[in-house]
Write an enzyme that holds these catalytic residues in place. Sequence first.
Site, PDB file in Angstrom:
ATOM      1  N   ARG A 177       0.853  -1.191   0.000  1.00 31.44           N
ATOM      2  CA  ARG A 177       0.000   0.000   0.000  1.00 31.44           C
ATOM      3  C   ARG A 177       0.890   1.243   0.000  1.00 31.44           C
ATOM      4  O   ARG A 177       2.002   1.213   0.513  1.00 31.44           O
ATOM      5  CB  ARG A 177      -0.896   0.008   1.248  1.00 31.44           C
ATOM      6  CG  ARG A 177      -2.013  -1.015   1.214  1.00 31.44           C
ATOM      7  CD  ARG A 177      -2.972  -0.836   2.369  1.00 31.44           C
ATOM      8  NE  ARG A 177      -2.397  -1.177   3.642  1.00 31.44           N
ATOM      9  CZ  ARG A 177      -1.969  -0.311   4.551  1.00 31.44           C
ATOM     10  NH1 ARG A 177      -2.093   0.986   4.338  1.00 31.44           N
ATOM     11  NH2 ARG A 177      -1.456  -0.714   5.683  1.00 31.44           N
ATOM     12  N   TYR A 227      -1.005  -4.034  -7.463  1.00 31.47           N
ATOM     13  CA  TYR A 227      -0.753  -4.791  -6.230  1.00 31.47           C
ATOM     14  C   TYR A 227      -2.025  -4.860  -5.371  1.00 31.47           C
ATOM     15  O   TYR A 227      -2.712  -3.839  -5.195  1.00 31.47           O
ATOM     16  CB  TYR A 227       0.385  -4.140  -5.425  1.00 31.47           C
ATOM     17  CG  TYR A 227       0.415  -4.689  -4.025  1.00 31.47           C
ATOM     18  CD1 TYR A 227       0.937  -5.962  -3.798  1.00 31.47           C
ATOM     19  CD2 TYR A 227      -0.156  -4.010  -2.960  1.00 31.47           C
ATOM     20  CE1 TYR A 227       0.896  -6.520  -2.535  1.00 31.47           C
ATOM     21  CE2 TYR A 227      -0.200  -4.559  -1.697  1.00 31.47           C
ATOM     22  CZ  TYR A 227       0.326  -5.809  -1.489  1.00 31.47           C
ATOM     23  OH  TYR A 227       0.270  -6.363  -0.249  1.00 31.47           O
ATOM     24  N   LYS A 234      -9.365  -2.035   2.093  1.00 29.59           N
ATOM     25  CA  LYS A 234      -9.089  -0.845   2.897  1.00 29.59           C
ATOM     26  C   LYS A 234      -9.872   0.365   2.375  1.00 29.59           C
ATOM     27  O   LYS A 234     -10.338   1.195   3.152  1.00 29.59           O
ATOM     28  CB  LYS A 234      -7.598  -0.537   2.906  1.00 29.59           C
ATOM     29  CG  LYS A 234      -6.728  -1.695   3.347  1.00 29.59           C
ATOM     30  CD  LYS A 234      -7.010  -2.123   4.757  1.00 29.59           C
ATOM     31  CE  LYS A 234      -5.995  -3.160   5.210  1.00 29.59           C
ATOM     32  NZ  LYS A 234      -6.273  -3.647   6.556  1.00 29.59           N
ATOM     33  N   HIS A 272     -10.828  -1.569  12.000  1.00 31.45           N
ATOM     34  CA  HIS A 272      -9.723  -2.449  11.581  1.00 31.45           C
ATOM     35  C   HIS A 272      -9.529  -3.525  12.657  1.00 31.45           C
ATOM     36  O   HIS A 272      -8.552  -3.505  13.395  1.00 31.45           O
ATOM     37  CB  HIS A 272      -8.468  -1.572  11.425  1.00 31.45           C
ATOM     38  CG  HIS A 272      -7.323  -2.229  10.747  1.00 31.45           C
ATOM     39  ND1 HIS A 272      -6.045  -1.748  10.841  1.00 31.45           N
ATOM     40  CD2 HIS A 272      -7.242  -3.320   9.952  1.00 31.45           C
ATOM     41  CE1 HIS A 272      -5.229  -2.509  10.140  1.00 31.45           C
ATOM     42  NE2 HIS A 272      -5.922  -3.470   9.593  1.00 31.45           N
ATOM     43  N   SER A 328      -0.178  -3.078  12.446  1.00 34.30           N
ATOM     44  CA  SER A 328       0.426  -4.210  11.737  1.00 34.30           C
ATOM     45  C   SER A 328       1.658  -4.700  12.500  1.00 34.30           C
ATOM     46  O   SER A 328       2.246  -3.972  13.300  1.00 34.30           O
ATOM     47  CB  SER A 328       0.779  -3.815  10.303  1.00 34.30           C
ATOM     48  OG  SER A 328       1.705  -2.778  10.344  1.00 34.30           O
ATOM     49  N   CYS A 340       1.627  -6.996  14.820  1.00 35.10           N
ATOM     50  CA  CYS A 340       1.312  -7.307  16.217  1.00 35.10           C
ATOM     51  C   CYS A 340       0.524  -8.614  16.346  1.00 35.10           C
ATOM     52  O   CYS A 340       0.004  -8.918  17.416  1.00 35.10           O
ATOM     53  CB  CYS A 340       0.526  -6.170  16.863  1.00 35.10           C
ATOM     54  SG  CYS A 340       1.477  -4.661  17.057  1.00 35.10           S
ATOM     55  N   GLY A 341       0.401  -9.372  15.255  1.00 34.44           N
ATOM     56  CA  GLY A 341      -0.191 -10.712  15.356  1.00 34.44           C
ATOM     57  C   GLY A 341      -1.709 -10.764  15.331  1.00 34.44           C
ATOM     58  O   GLY A 341      -2.314 -11.600  15.993  1.00 34.44           O
ATOM     59  N   ASP A 360      -9.463  -9.120   9.873  1.00 36.72           N
ATOM     60  CA  ASP A 360      -8.941  -7.785   9.554  1.00 36.72           C
ATOM     61  C   ASP A 360      -9.945  -6.647   9.754  1.00 36.72           C
ATOM     62  O   ASP A 360      -9.563  -5.582  10.201  1.00 36.72           O
ATOM     63  CB  ASP A 360      -8.454  -7.780   8.092  1.00 36.72           C
ATOM     64  CG  ASP A 360      -7.560  -6.595   7.773  1.00 36.72           C
ATOM     65  OD1 ASP A 360      -6.754  -6.208   8.631  1.00 36.72           O
ATOM     66  OD2 ASP A 360      -7.667  -6.049   6.647  1.00 36.72           O
ATOM     67  N   ARG A 398       1.982 -12.096  -0.174  1.00 39.78           N
ATOM     68  CA  ARG A 398       0.638 -12.336   0.371  1.00 39.78           C
ATOM     69  C   ARG A 398       0.014 -13.623  -0.129  1.00 39.78           C
ATOM     70  O   ARG A 398       0.344 -14.109  -1.214  1.00 39.78           O
ATOM     71  CB  ARG A 398      -0.283 -11.179  -0.066  1.00 39.78           C
ATOM     72  CG  ARG A 398       0.135  -9.814   0.452  1.00 39.78           C
ATOM     73  CD  ARG A 398      -0.334  -9.620   1.857  1.00 39.78           C
ATOM     74  NE  ARG A 398       0.078  -8.348   2.420  1.00 39.78           N
ATOM     75  CZ  ARG A 398      -0.603  -7.714   3.368  1.00 39.78           C
ATOM     76  NH1 ARG A 398      -1.726  -8.200   3.830  1.00 39.78           N
ATOM     77  NH2 ARG A 398      -0.149  -6.587   3.882  1.00 39.78           N
TER      78      ARG A 398
HETATM   79  C1  OXD Z   1      -2.872  -4.044   6.545  1.00 41.29           C
HETATM   80  C2  OXD Z   1      -3.394  -5.242   5.871  1.00 41.29           C
HETATM   81  O1  OXD Z   1      -1.923  -3.434   6.044  1.00 41.29           O
HETATM   82  O2  OXD Z   1      -4.328  -5.848   6.396  1.00 41.29           O
HETATM   83  O3  OXD Z   1      -3.417  -3.691   7.594  1.00 41.29           O
HETATM   84  O4  OXD Z   1      -2.895  -5.586   4.785  1.00 41.29           O
HETATM   85 MN    MN Z   2      -5.205  -4.796   8.013  1.00 44.20          MN
END
Ligand code: OXD
Ligand code: MN
Length: 604
Positions: free
Chosen positions: A76, A204, A213, A233, A255, A257-258, A284, A381
Amino acid sequence: MSLTTNANVLKWVDEMVALCKPDKVVWIDGSQEQLDELTKEVTSLPDGDPNKMYWLNQEKLPGCLYHRTAENDVARVEDRTFICTKTKEGAGPTNNWMDPQEMYAKLTPMYDGVMKGQTMYVIPYSMGPVASSISKVGVELTDSIYVVLNMNIMTRMGKAAFDKLGDSNDFVRCLHSKADVDPEKRYIVQFPEDNTIWSINSAYGGNVILSKKCFALRIASFQGKNEGWMAEHMLILGVQKPDGDTKYVCAAFPSACGKTNLAMLIPPEGYLKDGYKVFTVGDDIAWLKPGEDGRLYAINPENGFFGVAPGTNAKSNYNALASTMKNAIFTNVALNNADNTVWWEGLDKNPPEDATEWTGIKTNGKEWTAEGKKLAHPNSRFTAPAANCPCISPEFDSAAGVPISAIVFGGRRASTTPLVYQSFDWTHGTYVGSAVSSETTAAAAGAVGVLRHDPMAMKPFIGYNVGDYWAHWLEMGEKLGDKAPKIFNVNWFKKDEDGNFLWPGFGDNMRVLDWIIKRCDGTVDADETAIGFLPKKCDINVAGIEDEVTPEVMDKLLAVDSDLWKAEIAEMRRYYNDDIAAKGGNIPAELYAVLDKIEANLNK
Ligand code: OXD
Ligand code: MN
């Protein structure tokens, strides 16, 4: 042939066709025949064509495809992402802004004729179960088959979305063209007041799967403010207790942080033996709306996972890995040429000897050429259907959504923040969300250990002024009253004096969820401290990890150091004043009052 008689859709598609001038327009109905045809077309492109997708080993990874994006197009792009509201104040201090008319005028010539010689695909999709009143419809126009195939996994795509829409004008207009994939002309633009998203010069995932998003967070957060709901989120998970009762929890972490790992957690042995189960509703994004009973209900607007591959393995996240084993798309991972399967750093310790790097260069598994010497791109990904996930919730497709008992915030903090604490009330919880911050890791460029503010883990995704967003949180709390979920904060990353993590994390995070759920059920007491309610040491179940998490370690995990917290409050005051208020964000007085209260508590 168009799939709808909706005049609003037809008019807009006509206008965009006139602008982009594709040779052909194909309406995506969601049928397997059409998907098969498009897959055949995109896999038949010659090697070297930037749009090409490849079949992987169909015995080991049935239905799975592989794709590489341009080296300048792998993530992103926040610096090229805009919120175009009529006023600059509407976008606020956390967003790039441009006047909508100016932005349309800038981008229109870039789209003019951009699809000459190509096909425009018209993708209708529903965000959330088609039958849910919380769900919404989008239509994405794109010149990329990769986008069509990703949208098929990530959304409920096809004619049913048009049937849901009927004659309504309430759909999000998404226009994407890969154009020349020129990073200097790359724009990801939201026009919240027009329900419109324009994305150009990227191919991408995060920039082109506009449902994710762009719609489900940026546009939807704006819609939620106006319509009385929330787009967050957040992962959504359910914990089923031995008596069969299931409690649902949402959690927001920045991001690295699991989040996906917590969403798909496998409980420790003792919990499994006792009959606990964890179910994933989402990894997510959560859309949250008050139900008829006054409680807050959540749906996952997505239909799949767009997860980071590196670090995913059978131990760190068995369920995520299992989700990628069929009908998935892998982007920018490495190839194991011996059997035409995929590989990434952290999958196992054996990089394939005959490999293709994510950049497309074949290697001997020893001398890698890509920058950073990684076989797979760090942001490579998988796009995987949620239905593949072994622990997907039986409520995943529920039209009503699931009732949320707890909202959990968290970040990566080496000190200061205890393992878990509960906010005093919703207003304090909103403050806790506004204070989410995380220390940078080696995974991202730049200095390690630098604190980044990321309110509600939404900084790049709030589609309007962050001050108004916090005010909306407070309004929602008022509306929900005593039926509001309880709000908590967790920190899996606290370290001792020698820099070692104090908490084992992963499946053992279940022990913290257990305390959170007991607090919601009102079956466990807590200590009231200056910063919130903390567990009594004996109430975090450490059966099976007593050797690692000794009473001394638990003391450290639950410590609230007054000096560190005074510094934390001072930093939050600076953040509110300098980064938000001074730059056009109206901070609700209630949040300043929380700062004052905690400060006074610490000084007592
Ligand atoms: C992010 C994703 O960047 O979920 O938060 O890809
Ligand atoms: Mn995300």
